[in-house]
Design a protein around this motif. Structure first.
Motif, PDB file in Angstrom:
ATOM      1  N   LYS A 154       0.839  -1.205   0.000  1.00  0.00           N
ATOM      2  CA  LYS A 154       0.000   0.000   0.000  1.00  0.00           C
ATOM      3  C   LYS A 154       0.871   1.251   0.000  1.00  0.00           C
ATOM      4  O   LYS A 154       0.562   2.239  -0.700  1.00  0.00           O
ATOM      5  CB  LYS A 154      -0.908  -0.005   1.230  1.00  0.00           C
ATOM      6  N   GLU A 155       1.980   1.216   0.750  1.00  0.00           N
ATOM      7  CA  GLU A 155       2.902   2.353   0.745  1.00  0.00           C
ATOM      8  C   GLU A 155       3.484   2.581  -0.647  1.00  0.00           C
ATOM      9  O   GLU A 155       3.572   3.720  -1.114  1.00  0.00           O
ATOM     10  CB  GLU A 155       4.035   2.097   1.743  1.00  0.00           C
ATOM     11  N   TYR A 156       3.854   1.498  -1.312  1.00  0.00           N
ATOM     12  CA  TYR A 156       4.387   1.622  -2.669  1.00  0.00           C
ATOM     13  C   TYR A 156       3.349   2.240  -3.612  1.00  0.00           C
ATOM     14  O   TYR A 156       3.660   3.169  -4.380  1.00  0.00           O
ATOM     15  CB  TYR A 156       4.783   0.246  -3.211  1.00  0.00           C
ATOM     16  N   GLN A 157       2.119   1.747  -3.570  1.00  0.00           N
ATOM     17  CA  GLN A 157       1.107   2.251  -4.496  1.00  0.00           C
ATOM     18  C   GLN A 157       0.732   3.695  -4.181  1.00  0.00           C
ATOM     19  O   GLN A 157       0.507   4.501  -5.110  1.00  0.00           O
ATOM     20  CB  GLN A 157      -0.132   1.349  -4.469  1.00  0.00           C
ATOM     21  N   GLU A 158       0.681   4.056  -2.925  1.00  0.00           N
ATOM     22  CA  GLU A 158       0.393   5.454  -2.562  1.00  0.00           C
ATOM     23  C   GLU A 158       1.527   6.367  -3.022  1.00  0.00           C
ATOM     24  O   GLU A 158       1.283   7.464  -3.535  1.00  0.00           O
ATOM     25  CB  GLU A 158       0.172   5.571  -1.061  1.00  0.00           C
ATOM     26  N   ALA A 159       2.762   5.912  -2.858  1.00  0.00           N
ATOM     27  CA  ALA A 159       3.909   6.708  -3.314  1.00  0.00           C
ATOM     28  C   ALA A 159       3.877   6.884  -4.826  1.00  0.00           C
ATOM     29  O   ALA A 159       4.237   7.941  -5.355  1.00  0.00           O
ATOM     30  CB  ALA A 159       5.212   6.046  -2.882  1.00  0.00           C
ATOM     31  N   ALA A 160       3.429   5.845  -5.534  1.00  0.00           N
ATOM     32  CA  ALA A 160       3.372   5.882  -7.000  1.00  0.00           C
ATOM     33  C   ALA A 160       2.127   6.569  -7.528  1.00  0.00           C
ATOM     34  O   ALA A 160       1.946   6.672  -8.741  1.00  0.00           O
ATOM     35  CB  ALA A 160       3.441   4.464  -7.551  1.00  0.00           C
ATOM     36  N   LYS A 161       1.265   7.035  -6.610  1.00  0.00           N
ATOM     37  CA  LYS A 161       0.002   7.682  -6.996  1.00  0.00           C
ATOM     38  C   LYS A 161      -0.834   6.781  -7.900  1.00  0.00           C
ATOM     39  O   LYS A 161      -1.422   7.214  -8.899  1.00  0.00           O
ATOM     40  CB  LYS A 161       0.273   9.038  -7.653  1.00  0.00           C
ATOM     41  N   GLY A 162      -0.841   5.498  -7.557  1.00  0.00           N
ATOM     42  CA  GLY A 162      -1.679   4.548  -8.271  1.00  0.00           C
ATOM     43  C   GLY A 162      -1.112   4.022  -9.566  1.00  0.00           C
ATOM     44  O   GLY A 162      -1.804   3.319 -10.303  1.00  0.00           O
ATOM     45  N   PRO A 181      -6.781 -10.639  -4.271  1.00  0.00           N
ATOM     46  CA  PRO A 181      -7.867  -9.661  -4.444  1.00  0.00           C
ATOM     47  C   PRO A 181      -7.540  -8.292  -3.849  1.00  0.00           C
ATOM     48  O   PRO A 181      -7.985  -7.263  -4.380  1.00  0.00           O
ATOM     49  CB  PRO A 181      -9.050 -10.310  -3.719  1.00  0.00           C
ATOM     50  N   ARG A 182      -6.747  -8.256  -2.793  1.00  0.00           N
ATOM     51  CA  ARG A 182      -6.377  -6.973  -2.189  1.00  0.00           C
ATOM     52  C   ARG A 182      -5.440  -6.194  -3.122  1.00  0.00           C
ATOM     53  O   ARG A 182      -5.534  -4.964  -3.225  1.00  0.00           O
ATOM     54  CB  ARG A 182      -5.723  -7.193  -0.831  1.00  0.00           C
ATOM     55  N   LEU A 183      -4.548  -6.904  -3.800  1.00  0.00           N
ATOM     56  CA  LEU A 183      -3.689  -6.252  -4.787  1.00  0.00           C
ATOM     57  C   LEU A 183      -4.530  -5.702  -5.938  1.00  0.00           C
ATOM     58  O   LEU A 183      -4.287  -4.587  -6.422  1.00  0.00           O
ATOM     59  CB  LEU A 183      -2.653  -7.241  -5.316  1.00  0.00           C
ATOM     60  N   CYS A 184      -5.510  -6.477  -6.360  1.00  0.00           N
ATOM     61  CA  CYS A 184      -6.407  -6.007  -7.428  1.00  0.00           C
ATOM     62  C   CYS A 184      -7.155  -4.756  -6.985  1.00  0.00           C
ATOM     63  O   CYS A 184      -7.338  -3.812  -7.778  1.00  0.00           O
ATOM     64  CB  CYS A 184      -7.390  -7.100  -7.816  1.00  0.00           C
ATOM     65  N   ASP A 185      -7.572  -4.719  -5.725  1.00  0.00           N
ATOM     66  CA  ASP A 185      -8.282  -3.552  -5.207  1.00  0.00           C
ATOM     67  C   ASP A 185      -7.406  -2.300  -5.208  1.00  0.00           C
ATOM     68  O   ASP A 185      -7.926  -1.175  -5.240  1.00  0.00           O
ATOM     69  CB  ASP A 185      -8.787  -3.821  -3.787  1.00  0.00           C
ATOM     70  N   LEU A 186      -6.084  -2.493  -5.167  1.00  0.00           N
ATOM     71  CA  LEU A 186      -5.153  -1.355  -5.234  1.00  0.00           C
ATOM     72  C   LEU A 186      -4.938  -0.875  -6.667  1.00  0.00           C
ATOM     73  O   LEU A 186      -4.194   0.077  -6.893  1.00  0.00           O
ATOM     74  CB  LEU A 186      -3.799  -1.739  -4.624  1.00  0.00           C
ATOM     75  N   GLY A 187      -5.578  -1.534  -7.619  1.00  0.00           N
ATOM     76  CA  GLY A 187      -5.438  -1.120  -9.018  1.00  0.00           C
ATOM     77  C   GLY A 187      -4.309  -1.818  -9.751  1.00  0.00           C
ATOM     78  O   GLY A 187      -3.908  -1.372 -10.825  1.00  0.00           O
ATOM     79  N   MET A 188      -3.806  -2.909  -9.190  1.00  0.00           N
ATOM     80  CA  MET A 188      -2.714  -3.643  -9.824  1.00  0.00           C
ATOM     81  C   MET A 188      -3.252  -4.865 -10.553  1.00  0.00           C
ATOM     82  O   MET A 188      -4.110  -5.573 -10.034  1.00  0.00           O
ATOM     83  CB  MET A 188      -1.699  -4.109  -8.770  1.00  0.00           C
TER      84      MET A 188
END
Length: 383
Positions: A154-162, A181-188
């Motif tokens: 989550k820190e990585y995705q927030e830093a990358a702005k999605g 599924p949680r990774l998918c929910d992060l837009g990955m």
């Protein structure tokens, strides 16, 4: 001023038709005959084929630049090299690294995004790890591999702005199937690979959202008649896209033909998995923290001999696919364009030549050699 590419054979609906392509403000404004020539630069592409720009969603570098150590300026070097190979968009693949270095890579990516540039475009980030199997780690540093870590990703995705669009994980790691599924929910988009997963575990991972297989057949447990394993699961399931490194080393040409025949044209994605040695002579190089030796274009870990990425380019992958399969160009083009675009969720902008999409295209001549590359209507390479 716009750009009018006139008289070429344009790839549309998986056929080539003679048409002109008009690009204004970086976007395809028209495809057809007798398009207006006022206030445009006219380029005669008669006798040549126009295809969508190639997309490489798994590459670790080129021309002396390793993604894990790349500054924003270094990304620009790779972009210009990729444009000469027909690649108009790519994901920077960050090899498993420390938290600090991974965050640094993300920051340099954002710096590159914030300034004007030439050449191909970075479309996002691919994380190859750190949630991978030690038994199939390949070039991954084993001491940095770990189990699912929600706070970290989550820190990585927030830093990358999605903009982490793609991540490779090993489904057999404790808790990973339920983590997908949680990774998918992060837009990955999730790919499974570097894995010794058995068939049932791989099937569960796919059911939970895994959409692709990383460099299929490499760094994964192989198919056996009594135990199909992960390879059998990804070949069987029609929802899964299979990455392929078509350099003639990672996959035998017969294996390439078999994967395409099994999966169908729509579910195969040609990647390079290139390292910093792409475009350079044999010698000593790096892949993340690893020392790599390239001999006769074959990249291997200096301390163990296993393969460590490739020196392949998208243009050469196209040539190899045509040679390996004997299929016509119109059947091979989606492997480098539409399929990767759909997989990482950017098909609304790139991956096909349609009015309203970005003016990213490649001009081919002769035996499918790259004559020119256009990114948002700007000529970034011309031979």
């Amino acid at each position: 001023m716009g750009m009018l590419l006139k008289g070429g054979m344009v790839y549309q609906d998986r056929e080539f038709v003679r048409a002109d392509v008009l690009i204004r403000d970086g976007v395809i404004a028209g495809i057809g005959v007798n398009l207006p020539e006022m206030d445009v630069q006219v380029v005669d592409v008669s006798g040549k084929q126009l295809v969508p720009g190639f997309l490489d969603i798994h590459t670790h570098g080129a021309v002396g630049v390793d993604v894990n150590a790349a500054t924003a300026e270094d990304y620009e070097k790779i972009c210009r090299f990729h444009a000469a190979q027909g690649t108009t968009g790519w994901l920077c693949s960050v090899l498993t690294d420390t938290r600090e270095q991974t965050l640094w890579c993300i920051e340099e990516y954002k710096k590159w995004k914030s300034v004007e540039h030439k050449g191909s475009r970075l479309l996002g980030i691919h994380l190859e790890g750190p949630f991978l199997s030690p038994q199939y780690k390949g070039a991954m540093p084993e001491h940095l591999l770990q189990k699912p870590n929600w706070e970290l990703v989550k820190e990585y995705q927030e830093a990358a702005k999605g903009e982490i669009r793609y991540i490779t994980v090993s489904p057999e790691i404790d808790g990973m199937v339920d983590f997908i599924p949680r990774l998918c929910d992060l837009g990955m988009r999730v790919a499974i690979g570097h894995s010794g997963a058995d068939y049932d575990t791989a099937v569960k991972a796919i059911a939970n959202g895994a959409a692709a297989a990383t460099h299929t057949g490499n760094a994964m447990r192989l198919l056996h008649q009594h135990e199909p394993a992960i390879w059998g699961a990804v070949l069987e399931d029609e929802k899964v896209c299979c990455e392929m490194i078509c350099d003639g080393r990672h996959l035998h040409p017969g294996t390439v033909r078999l994967i395409i025949k099994t999966k169908g044209i729509d579910r195969v994605v040609a990647i390079t998995d290139s390292i910093m040695a792409a475009g350079l002579p044999d010698g000593n190089y790096k892949l993340g923290v690893n020392d790599v030796v390239v001999v006769d274009g074959d990249a291997r870990l200096a301390n163990g001999g296993s393969r460590a990425g490739s020196t392949l380019t998208s243009g050469k992958a196209l040539e190899n696919l045509l040679s390996f399969t004997g299929r016509p160009l119109k059947e091979i083009v989606p492997l480098l364009t539409e399929n990767p675009a759909r997989l990482i969720g950017v098909y609304d902008r790139v991956g096909s030549l349609e009015v309203g999409k970005d003016g990213d295209l490649v001009v081919l001549e002769g035996d499918c050699k790259i004559a020119a590359t256009y990114v948002k209507g700007e000529c970034c390479f011309s031979c």
